[in-house]
Design a protein around this motif. Structure first.
Motif, PDB file in Angstrom:
ATOM      1  N   GLN A  76       0.826  -1.198   0.000  1.00 43.24           N
ATOM      2  CA  GLN A  76       0.000   0.000   0.000  1.00 43.24           C
ATOM      3  C   GLN A  76       0.859   1.246   0.000  1.00 43.24           C
ATOM      4  OE1 GLN A  76      -2.804  -0.045   3.170  1.00 43.24           O
ATOM      5  NE2 GLN A  76      -3.910  -1.803   2.391  1.00 43.24           N
ATOM      6  N   ARG A 123       2.263   4.844   1.133  1.00 43.01           N
ATOM      7  CA  ARG A 123       2.476   5.405   2.464  1.00 43.01           C
ATOM      8  C   ARG A 123       1.836   6.781   2.572  1.00 43.01           C
ATOM      9  NH1 ARG A 123       6.139   2.488   5.356  1.00 43.01           N
ATOM     10  NH2 ARG A 123       7.369   1.036   4.159  1.00 43.01           N
ATOM     11  N   GLN A 140      -4.129   9.064   2.952  1.00 46.49           N
ATOM     12  CA  GLN A 140      -4.857   8.674   1.758  1.00 46.49           C
ATOM     13  C   GLN A 140      -6.126   9.505   1.634  1.00 46.49           C
ATOM     14  OE1 GLN A 140      -3.605   6.298  -0.426  1.00 46.49           O
ATOM     15  NE2 GLN A 140      -1.855   6.675   0.913  1.00 46.49           N
ATOM     16  N   TRP A 165     -13.438   8.863   6.315  1.00 46.45           N
ATOM     17  CA  TRP A 165     -12.552   7.734   6.594  1.00 46.45           C
ATOM     18  C   TRP A 165     -11.943   7.279   5.285  1.00 46.45           C
ATOM     19  CZ3 TRP A 165     -13.805   2.078   6.399  1.00 46.45           C
ATOM     20  CH2 TRP A 165     -12.779   1.296   6.936  1.00 46.45           C
ATOM     21  N   SER A 166     -10.650   6.979   5.286  1.00 47.27           N
ATOM     22  CA  SER A 166      -9.943   6.608   4.063  1.00 47.27           C
ATOM     23  C   SER A 166     -10.110   5.142   3.690  1.00 47.27           C
ATOM     24  CB  SER A 166      -8.454   6.905   4.209  1.00 47.27           C
ATOM     25  OG  SER A 166      -7.885   6.045   5.177  1.00 47.27           O
ATOM     26  N   ARG A 186      -8.629   2.793   5.376  1.00 40.28           N
ATOM     27  CA  ARG A 186      -7.475   2.104   5.943  1.00 40.28           C
ATOM     28  C   ARG A 186      -7.548   2.175   7.453  1.00 40.28           C
ATOM     29  NH1 ARG A 186      -2.121   4.227   3.221  1.00 40.28           N
ATOM     30  NH2 ARG A 186      -1.287   2.765   4.726  1.00 40.28           N
ATOM     31  N   GLY A 187      -7.094   1.121   8.077  1.00 38.51           N
ATOM     32  CA  GLY A 187      -7.107   1.083   9.535  1.00 38.51           C
ATOM     33  C   GLY A 187      -8.478   0.673  10.049  1.00 38.51           C
ATOM     34  N   ARG A 188      -8.669   0.887  11.310  1.00 34.42           N
ATOM     35  CA  ARG A 188      -9.904   0.513  11.975  1.00 34.42           C
ATOM     36  C   ARG A 188     -11.036   1.437  11.553  1.00 34.42           C
ATOM     37  NH1 ARG A 188     -10.142  -0.391  18.420  1.00 34.42           N
ATOM     38  NH2 ARG A 188     -12.257  -1.129  18.362  1.00 34.42           N
TER      39      ARG A 188
END
Length: 169
Positions: free
Chosen positions: A129, A131, A134, A147-148, A150-152
């Motif tokens: 992915q 860096r 995003q 929210w992108s 990515r992540g939670r």
């Protein structure tokens, strides 16, 4: 109250004691070394030969100095001609470069096709992915939070099974 001269005299006396203790400990260590050498039939040349071979081998991961004729130059600055082997801290002219292939010595032009192990020409691409931050993919219509993807997932989106109504564009 202590004077400077009395403090310096005490320092000199303590330094003399420290030197005497160090000499006594060194003498004991030298006696042990001499005893071990005589017990195993070793001479000073045996020890020098052993430690000399160890130093020449080098430690793992160390870079041996090479002559300038055999130096391994991996990168070169096209503007100044400065070179870098690719090991150690990167110089300023390449440190912030995202793609270092354009500085590689003997490399083909960036974006050209290369042959893989199977012999098939392929174009190189970065794996994984990207860096950094995003762009937002989801937006909460009530709060405007984004929210992108990515992540939670945020609380306003975590319990929702169908997220398509929240997609942006």
């Amino acid at each position: 109250m202590s004077t400077l001269e009395s403090i310096q005299a005490r320092i000199e006396a303590l330094q003399a004691k420290a030197d005497a203790l160090l000499a006594k400990e060194s003498e004991g260590a030298l006696q042990k070394i001499h005893e071990l050498m005589s017990r195993h039939g070793l001479s000073i040349s045996d020890i020098e030969g052993y430690s000399g071979a160890r130093k020449k081998a080098g430690r793992p991961g160390s870079v041996k100095k090479q002559s300038t004729k055999q130096s391994t130059v991996a990168y070169q600055d096209p503007k100044t001609g400065a070179t870098w082997s690719g090991r150690g801290r990167a110089p300023g002219w390449i440190a912030n470069a995202k793609d270092r292939t354009k500085f590689a010595v003997g490399a083909s032009e960036p974006g050209t096709k290369t042959k893989s192990k199977s012999g098939v020409a392929t174009k190189r691409k970065k794996a994984g992915q990207p860096r950094g931050p995003q762009p937002a993919l989801y937006r909460d219509p009530q709060s405007g939070a984004t929210w992108s993807g990515r992540g939670r997932a945020p609380a306003w989106l975590a319990s929702i099974e169908d997220r398509t109504p929240f997609l942006i564009g």
